[in-house]
Design an enzyme around this catalytic site. Sequence first.
Site, PDB file in Angstrom:
ATOM      1  N   ARG A 153       0.840  -1.201   0.000  1.00  0.00           N
ATOM      2  CA  ARG A 153       0.000   0.000   0.000  1.00  0.00           C
ATOM      3  C   ARG A 153       0.870   1.243   0.000  1.00  0.00           C
ATOM      4  O   ARG A 153       0.644   2.178  -0.759  1.00  0.00           O
ATOM      5  CB  ARG A 153      -0.932  -0.011   1.211  1.00  0.00           C
ATOM      6  CG  ARG A 153      -2.276  -0.652   0.945  1.00  0.00           C
ATOM      7  CD  ARG A 153      -2.162  -2.069   0.348  1.00  0.00           C
ATOM      8  NE  ARG A 153      -3.470  -2.705   0.234  1.00  0.00           N
ATOM      9  CZ  ARG A 153      -4.042  -3.402   1.214  1.00  0.00           C
ATOM     10  NH1 ARG A 153      -3.396  -3.615   2.365  1.00  0.00           N
ATOM     11  NH2 ARG A 153      -5.235  -3.946   1.040  1.00  0.00           N
ATOM     12  N   ASP A 182      -0.156  -6.242  -3.589  1.00  0.00           N
ATOM     13  CA  ASP A 182      -1.578  -6.005  -3.311  1.00  0.00           C
ATOM     14  C   ASP A 182      -2.171  -5.307  -4.523  1.00  0.00           C
ATOM     15  O   ASP A 182      -1.488  -5.118  -5.532  1.00  0.00           O
ATOM     16  CB  ASP A 182      -1.773  -5.204  -2.014  1.00  0.00           C
ATOM     17  CG  ASP A 182      -3.045  -5.640  -1.290  1.00  0.00           C
ATOM     18  OD1 ASP A 182      -4.132  -5.506  -1.891  1.00  0.00           O
ATOM     19  OD2 ASP A 182      -2.967  -6.113  -0.142  1.00  0.00           O
ATOM     20  N   HIS A 253      -6.774  -9.470  -4.104  1.00  0.00           N
ATOM     21  CA  HIS A 253      -5.759  -8.427  -3.897  1.00  0.00           C
ATOM     22  C   HIS A 253      -4.663  -8.479  -4.960  1.00  0.00           C
ATOM     23  O   HIS A 253      -3.484  -8.303  -4.650  1.00  0.00           O
ATOM     24  CB  HIS A 253      -5.145  -8.550  -2.495  1.00  0.00           C
ATOM     25  CG  HIS A 253      -6.084  -8.099  -1.397  1.00  0.00           C
ATOM     26  ND1 HIS A 253      -6.458  -6.786  -1.233  1.00  0.00           N
ATOM     27  CD2 HIS A 253      -6.725  -8.798  -0.426  1.00  0.00           C
ATOM     28  CE1 HIS A 253      -7.288  -6.694  -0.205  1.00  0.00           C
ATOM     29  NE2 HIS A 253      -7.474  -7.899   0.302  1.00  0.00           N
ATOM     30  N   ASP A 314      -6.607 -13.936   1.525  1.00  0.00           N
ATOM     31  CA  ASP A 314      -7.675 -13.187   2.204  1.00  0.00           C
ATOM     32  C   ASP A 314      -8.555 -12.444   1.205  1.00  0.00           C
ATOM     33  O   ASP A 314      -8.138 -12.131   0.095  1.00  0.00           O
ATOM     34  CB  ASP A 314      -7.063 -12.177   3.191  1.00  0.00           C
ATOM     35  CG  ASP A 314      -6.121 -11.190   2.500  1.00  0.00           C
ATOM     36  OD1 ASP A 314      -5.403 -11.610   1.581  1.00  0.00           O
ATOM     37  OD2 ASP A 314      -6.116 -10.005   2.872  1.00  0.00           O
ATOM     38  N   GLU A 315      -9.742 -12.162   1.644  1.00  0.00           N
ATOM     39  CA  GLU A 315     -10.641 -11.209   0.990  1.00  0.00           C
ATOM     40  C   GLU A 315     -10.687 -11.384  -0.527  1.00  0.00           C
ATOM     41  O   GLU A 315     -10.353 -10.474  -1.284  1.00  0.00           O
ATOM     42  CB  GLU A 315     -10.198  -9.776   1.347  1.00  0.00           C
ATOM     43  CG  GLU A 315     -10.253  -9.518   2.841  1.00  0.00           C
ATOM     44  CD  GLU A 315      -9.735  -8.142   3.240  1.00  0.00           C
ATOM     45  OE1 GLU A 315     -10.283  -7.586   4.209  1.00  0.00           O
ATOM     46  OE2 GLU A 315      -8.795  -7.621   2.604  1.00  0.00           O
ATOM     47  N   TRP A 381      -6.790 -13.909  11.600  1.00  0.00           N
ATOM     48  CA  TRP A 381      -6.881 -12.446  11.695  1.00  0.00           C
ATOM     49  C   TRP A 381      -8.295 -11.962  11.952  1.00  0.00           C
ATOM     50  O   TRP A 381      -8.503 -10.952  12.604  1.00  0.00           O
ATOM     51  CB  TRP A 381      -6.299 -11.784  10.438  1.00  0.00           C
ATOM     52  CG  TRP A 381      -7.119 -11.896   9.178  1.00  0.00           C
ATOM     53  CD1 TRP A 381      -7.167 -12.970   8.342  1.00  0.00           C
ATOM     54  CD2 TRP A 381      -7.982 -10.904   8.623  1.00  0.00           C
ATOM     55  NE1 TRP A 381      -8.011 -12.711   7.286  1.00  0.00           N
ATOM     56  CE2 TRP A 381      -8.522 -11.445   7.422  1.00  0.00           C
ATOM     57  CE3 TRP A 381      -8.349  -9.611   9.006  1.00  0.00           C
ATOM     58  CZ2 TRP A 381      -9.423 -10.737   6.621  1.00  0.00           C
ATOM     59  CZ3 TRP A 381      -9.242  -8.904   8.202  1.00  0.00           C
ATOM     60  CH2 TRP A 381      -9.765  -9.470   7.027  1.00  0.00           C
ATOM     61  N   TYR A 406      -3.744  -5.306  15.150  1.00  0.00           N
ATOM     62  CA  TYR A 406      -3.667  -4.461  13.960  1.00  0.00           C
ATOM     63  C   TYR A 406      -3.130  -3.078  14.319  1.00  0.00           C
ATOM     64  O   TYR A 406      -3.846  -2.228  14.840  1.00  0.00           O
ATOM     65  CB  TYR A 406      -5.045  -4.406  13.276  1.00  0.00           C
ATOM     66  CG  TYR A 406      -5.201  -5.527  12.256  1.00  0.00           C
ATOM     67  CD1 TYR A 406      -4.716  -6.807  12.535  1.00  0.00           C
ATOM     68  CD2 TYR A 406      -5.795  -5.315  11.018  1.00  0.00           C
ATOM     69  CE1 TYR A 406      -4.824  -7.836  11.599  1.00  0.00           C
ATOM     70  CE2 TYR A 406      -5.913  -6.339  10.076  1.00  0.00           C
ATOM     71  CZ  TYR A 406      -5.419  -7.597  10.385  1.00  0.00           C
ATOM     72  OH  TYR A 406      -5.519  -8.617   9.467  1.00  0.00           O
ATOM     73  N   ASP A 408      -2.422  -0.672  12.516  1.00  0.00           N
ATOM     74  CA  ASP A 408      -2.968   0.487  11.801  1.00  0.00           C
ATOM     75  C   ASP A 408      -4.189   1.039  12.542  1.00  0.00           C
ATOM     76  O   ASP A 408      -4.646   2.135  12.239  1.00  0.00           O
ATOM     77  CB  ASP A 408      -3.335   0.131  10.346  1.00  0.00           C
ATOM     78  CG  ASP A 408      -4.289  -1.044  10.225  1.00  0.00           C
ATOM     79  OD1 ASP A 408      -4.230  -1.961  11.078  1.00  0.00           O
ATOM     80  OD2 ASP A 408      -5.099  -1.056   9.275  1.00  0.00           O
ATOM     81  N   TRP A 456      -0.710  -2.586   8.462  1.00  0.00           N
ATOM     82  CA  TRP A 456      -1.271  -2.249   7.146  1.00  0.00           C
ATOM     83  C   TRP A 456      -1.038  -0.765   6.915  1.00  0.00           C
ATOM     84  O   TRP A 456      -1.171   0.041   7.834  1.00  0.00           O
ATOM     85  CB  TRP A 456      -2.763  -2.596   7.097  1.00  0.00           C
ATOM     86  CG  TRP A 456      -3.001  -4.053   7.293  1.00  0.00           C
ATOM     87  CD1 TRP A 456      -3.455  -4.669   8.426  1.00  0.00           C
ATOM     88  CD2 TRP A 456      -2.762  -5.109   6.339  1.00  0.00           C
ATOM     89  NE1 TRP A 456      -3.520  -6.030   8.230  1.00  0.00           N
ATOM     90  CE2 TRP A 456      -3.102  -6.332   6.970  1.00  0.00           C
ATOM     91  CE3 TRP A 456      -2.293  -5.145   5.029  1.00  0.00           C
ATOM     92  CZ2 TRP A 456      -2.994  -7.569   6.329  1.00  0.00           C
ATOM     93  CZ3 TRP A 456      -2.186  -6.370   4.389  1.00  0.00           C
ATOM     94  CH2 TRP A 456      -2.538  -7.562   5.036  1.00  0.00           C
ATOM     95  N   THR A 457      -0.698  -0.409   5.680  1.00  0.00           N
ATOM     96  CA  THR A 457      -0.161   0.941   5.484  1.00  0.00           C
ATOM     97  C   THR A 457      -0.981   1.823   4.539  1.00  0.00           C
ATOM     98  O   THR A 457      -0.438   2.747   3.941  1.00  0.00           O
ATOM     99  CB  THR A 457       1.294   0.860   4.974  1.00  0.00           C
ATOM    100  OG1 THR A 457       1.306   0.137   3.729  1.00  0.00           O
ATOM    101  CG2 THR A 457       2.199   0.168   5.968  1.00  0.00           C
ATOM    102  N   GLU A 458      -2.285   1.558   4.421  1.00  0.00           N
ATOM    103  CA  GLU A 458      -3.093   2.472   3.604  1.00  0.00           C
ATOM    104  C   GLU A 458      -2.870   3.920   4.044  1.00  0.00           C
ATOM    105  O   GLU A 458      -2.799   4.829   3.204  1.00  0.00           O
ATOM    106  CB  GLU A 458      -4.586   2.146   3.755  1.00  0.00           C
ATOM    107  CG  GLU A 458      -5.028   0.868   3.078  1.00  0.00           C
ATOM    108  CD  GLU A 458      -4.989  -0.333   4.007  1.00  0.00           C
ATOM    109  OE1 GLU A 458      -4.187  -0.329   4.972  1.00  0.00           O
ATOM    110  OE2 GLU A 458      -5.763  -1.288   3.779  1.00  0.00           O
TER     111      GLU A 458
HETATM  112  C1  ACM Z   1      -6.237  -8.889   6.232  1.00  0.00           C
HETATM  113  O1  ACM Z   1      -6.272  -8.039   7.117  1.00  0.00           O
HETATM  114  N1  ACM Z   1      -6.890  -8.701   5.099  1.00  0.00           N
HETATM  115  C2  ACM Z   1      -5.491 -10.118   6.396  1.00  0.00           C
END
Ligand code: ACM
Length: 529
Positions: A153, A182, A253, A314-315, A381, A406, A408, A456-458
């Site tokens: 990110r 990502d 992703h 994930d996702e 997670w 997390y 972030d 996470w670095t958004e």
């Molecule tokens: C995640 O936070 N999508 C692993």
Amino acid sequence: MPHDSPSSHSLVPRPVTADGGSTGGLTLTAATRVSSDPAARGTLMWLQRELGAATGLPLATGDEADARIRLSVDAGAGLGDEGYRLIVDDEGAIIVGNDPAGVFYGAQTLRQLLPADAYRDAPLGNGAWTLPSVSVTDAPRFAWRGVMLDVARHFQPKREILRFIDLLAMHKLNVLHLHLTDDQGWRVEIRRYPRLTEDASWRTESQLGSSRPPVFDGRPHGGFYTQDDIREIVSYAKARHVTVVPEIDVPGHSQAAIHAYPELGESGRIPVGTRWGIFEDVLAVTDEVLEFYRNVFDELMELFPSAYIHVGGDECPTAQWKKSESAQRRIEEEGLADEDELQSWFVRRLNDHLTARGRRLVGWDEILEGGPAPGVTVMSWRGEEGGIAAARAGHDVVMSPTRTSYLDYKQSDSEHEPVKVGTLLRTEDVYLAEPVPAALTEEEAAHVLGAQVNVWTEHIDTPRRLDYMVFPRLSAFAEQVWSTGERDYAEFEPRLRRHLERLDAAGVEYRPLDGPRPWQTRPGVVGWG
Ligand code: ACM
């Protein structure tokens, strides 16, 4: 010998035992010689480099007879994996490790016993370097003491990764999980597929915060690590007993990869992502795509010797697969029940590939859906549930539930907290979190390898902001995964305050315990927490 609590030396993370006076001890001088047996030589070099820089003393290698600091490995001393004993008295300092990692952790503790200026890169020209007489016996609670850094990110330059590794090692953490790909960027050079970095390592702009409709900064962002950068990072980490675990996130992703090679996707040519979130553009589940990723993982395994290789998982929305001819054909041919099983099938193929090369697959807890491949390790997670289910099914797990892991997520509810996202996660909350789910039996709990915090670095676009979000919560996390016994935040906080002096000396721009400094706020950038 007087008996003090481990807290008297403000060691972080707290060791199993620390007895001794707070008076010295051993004073380091220009005449002080150091020695090691061959197995401990790496730590000797590290100590000479780091303490040499901070103190300006030569700390030259001597023979064992005249050395005042002596390092050795003794696997028969009963110290436990990565354990050590450190004894300092008027005669000198002796570190015995169960293994080379143990010696290294003993040396980290020795550094903490010196004044905080031992964390500077050059001497200030004042003060004595005196170690108190002490006897420390120590070993970690968990084998996996990890931090995930999302460099997709927002890219962090190589020099910052090296600095970050030093900070992990200072806290006796031993896994750096790099989230290398990502939707918004691909960060590792793959020789066979050059467009991954030529085209997919940058985006035209980035979403600022999480406001709706989205606001963009209008500024390109990018960067990637060459294969030589990666080799340097891995080698630097190894010398500090940190294993770098790479993650290539599939089959969701993957927008950046699809941008570079549209044939990987279901949707033709798409841009590298500029917004944050979960998107429907996912990988096609064709033989060609599998072959592409087998080749990518082959190059990755050349670069990263870690036993574990992370495949994300994930996702991954399934809307495109529902409409895709090739995906539906695959479901039918393989006799799969649905798209969840299709994702599971894809991960199994990668698992076959990795295990045939002696590696172990680790993935986010979605890999449990549609049936996990045998032998995979699950990173829990979305709460603890994935970890509990996986451990019960006999899988190894690494716990990193959002609520406690997390980094972030917002550090306070104050309006001054920058870009607040997620649930409240104070230093105290990280400190008190228990990695092993209470629901597990002792036998099941043996599958918990340890825990990990995820960065996470958004909204973390610079190393300065990274420092703010990571510290001092990482210092609290270190104690969660290293230390045994009761954890009492009231006991920890004074130690943490002393530890912050070390972070100051190391130049870390942490979040002060009472809130952000004015320039650490980010007025006008909206979060979602
Ligand atoms: C995640 O936070 N999508 C692993």
